[in-house]
Design an enzyme around this catalytic site. Structure first.
Site, mmCIF file in Angstrom:
data_model
loop_
_atom_site.group_PDB
_atom_site.id
_atom_site.type_symbol
_atom_site.label_atom_id
_atom_site.label_comp_id
_atom_site.label_asym_id
_atom_site.label_seq_id
_atom_site.Cartn_x
_atom_site.Cartn_y
_atom_site.Cartn_z
ATOM 1 N N THR A 46 0.841 -1.196 0.000
ATOM 2 C CA THR A 46 0.000 0.000 0.000
ATOM 3 C C THR A 46 0.883 1.255 0.000
ATOM 4 O O THR A 46 0.606 2.220 -0.713
ATOM 5 C CB THR A 46 -0.938 0.003 1.226
ATOM 6 O OG1 THR A 46 -1.791 -1.135 1.125
ATOM 7 C CG2 THR A 46 -1.770 1.265 1.303
ATOM 8 N N HIS A 49 2.108 1.794 -3.417
ATOM 9 C CA HIS A 49 1.064 2.403 -4.256
ATOM 10 C C HIS A 49 0.992 3.913 -3.990
ATOM 11 O O HIS A 49 0.911 4.721 -4.911
ATOM 12 C CB HIS A 49 -0.297 1.764 -3.978
ATOM 13 C CG HIS A 49 -0.473 0.415 -4.620
ATOM 14 N ND1 HIS A 49 -0.266 0.211 -5.957
ATOM 15 C CD2 HIS A 49 -0.835 -0.780 -4.106
ATOM 16 C CE1 HIS A 49 -0.497 -1.070 -6.238
ATOM 17 N NE2 HIS A 49 -0.834 -1.693 -5.129
HETATM 18 ZN ZN LIG Z 1 -0.001 -2.359 4.940
#
Ligand SMILES: [Zn+2]
Ligand SMILES: [Zn+2]
Length: 338
Positions: A46, A49
Site C-alpha cells: 500500500t 502504491h
Molecule cells: Zn499495509
C-alpha cells in the site's frame, strides 16, 4: 493559542515517485485520538502504491506508515502513558449502510492513518483512540509490528472457510503471501497430524522472493510451471494480469479469495471458468476486532516465529532507501524505527 512551531522528521510522499525525509508539524493532542510514541512502522505494498501516486485517496505531502506499534505518550482512556499498544489505523464513518450493520471494517468511507492523515513514519503519531489494543507485557515490539499484516491474513483465512485436509495455493510471495501460507499450513493440517506443509503451495515469479519464502519453509512453485490445483486460492498480488489467470490454480468448487488490493479499475477475470467449475469468488478487507485480537494472540504465542519475516529494521533517516529496497522486491518485511 499560537500554533505550535515544533517539528519532527518524517517519511513523506511528495508526489509522483518522490519520497523524502523532511520536517513536519509535531502532532498535538486531539479529541478522539491518542498520541503514540512510534516504536516501529512496517512498510507494505500500500505504501508503494501511495509513493507511486497510485492510491486513490493519498495526497502529496502525506506522512506514510499505517502498520504501527508503539507506546502511549499520554494516558488514553483506561490505558496509562508508557503502555505498549497495537493501534488500528482505520477510521469508519459510523453512518453508512455497512457501519449501520456493524460492518465497520468495510465502511463505505473507510479512512486510515498513513493514507488520509499523517502516518507513523515519524516519532509521534495520532491514532484513533477507539482502536488501541494493549500488548502483553514482554512481547517483542519487532514481532508485534507484524500484527497488522497478520490480522489481514487471519481475516482472509476466516473468509476462505479453509478446513483440515484441504489444499491451499497462495499466489504472490510478498509478506502477506508468506504469512498466509504459514497460517494456512496450520489450518489444513489434520488434527494430530502435525504440519500440513505439503498441502500448501505458493507461486511467485521472482526467484529472489521464492528463495526468501523457501527459507521460511514454504513450498514454492514457479508460476511458469504446471502445479496442482487447490480448494482455496489466495490472491495476494493485486496485479491485474494475475486476476485473469487465478482460475488455473483452482479445483472444481474452489474458493478464490482476493486479498491483494487491485487498482481502482476493473480487472479481467475468467468468469466462464468461475461458472464451469462452480468457483466462489470471495473478498476480504483488512480486519475486525476479533481478527486483531487473534493476531495479537498468535504473535504472543511465538508459534510463527515472525521475526524471520523482517528483512531489516531501518532508521527513519534511511526511509527513502527502505522504499527503494521494497520497490526492487529484494526484501520481505521492512520496518522503520523512528
Ligand atoms: Zn499495509
Ligand atoms: Zn461507514
Amino acid at each position: 493559542m499560537a500554533p505550535s512551531t515544533q517539528t519532527l522528521p518524517a517519511l513523506v510522499w511528495e508526489g509522483g515517485l518522490s519520497v523524502a525525509v523532511r520536517d513536519v508539524p509535531a502532532p498535538e493532542p486531539t479529541e478522539g485520538f491518542a498520541l503514540l510514541d512510534v516504536a516501529y512502522t512496517g512498510l507494505c505494498g500500500t505504501d508503494l502504491h501511495i509513493c507511486a501516486g497510485e492510491h486513490s485517496r493519498a495526497q502529496p505531502g502525506i506522512v506514510i506508515g499505517h502498520e504501527l506499534v508503539g507506546t502511549l505518550a499520554e494516558d488514553a482512556g483506561d490505558l496509562r502513558a508508557g503502555q505498549a499498544v497495537f493501534a488500528n489505523p482505520m477510521m469508519h464513518c459510523g453512518t453508512c449502510d455497512a457501519c449501520s450493520r456493524g460492518l465497520v471494517h468495510v465502511c463505505e468511507r473507510l479512512r486510515s492513518v498513513g493514507i488520509d492523515r499523517p502516518g507513523a513514519a515519524c516519532a509521534r503519531v495520532l491514532v484513533p483512540a477507539g482502536g488501541l489494543y494493549p500488548l502483553p507485557a514482554g512481547l517483542a515490539l519487532v514481532e508485534a509490528a507484524l500484527v497488522e499484516p497478520l490480522a489481514v491474513c487471519v481475516r482472509a483465512l476466516r473468509r476462505s472457510g479453509c478446513a483440515a485436509g484441504e489444499r491451499v495455493h497462495v499466489v504472490g510471495g510478498g509478506p502477506i503471501g508468506c504469512l498466509l501460507a504459514l497460517l494456512a499450513r496450520d489450518a489444513v493440517a489434520a488434527p494430530g497430524s502435525g504440519s500440513g506443509s505439503g498441502a500448501v503451495t505458493l507461486s511467485e515469479p521472482s526467484a529472489t522472493r521464492r528463495a526468501l519464502a523457501d527459507g521460511l519453509g514454504i513450498t514454492t512453485v514457479d508460476p511458469e510451471r504446471p502445479a496442482p490445483t487447490a480448494d482455496v486460492v489466495f490472491d495476494a498480488t493485486g496485479v491485474p494480469t494475475v486476476a485473469a489467470s487465478l482460475g488455473r490454480w483452482a479445483r472444481a468448487q474452489a474458493r478464490v479469495v482476493v486479498v491483494g488490493a487491485y487498482p481502482p479499475v476493473p480487472s479481467p477475470v475468467d468468469l466462464l471458468r468461475v461458472m464451469f467449475a462452480e468457483l466462489s469468488l470471495v473478498g476480504t478487507r483488512i480486519y475486525t476486532r476479533e481478527d486483531i485480537t487473534a493476531a495479537i494472540e498468535l504473535v504472543a504465542s511465538g508459534r510463527l516465529d515472525l521475526g524471520r519475516l523482517v528483512s531489516e529494521i531501518v532508521p527513519l533517516d534511511e526511509g527513502v532507501r527502505a522504499i527503494e529496497a521494497l520497490r526492487a522486491g529484494s526484501a520481505l518485511k521492512l520496518l522503520v524505527a523512528p
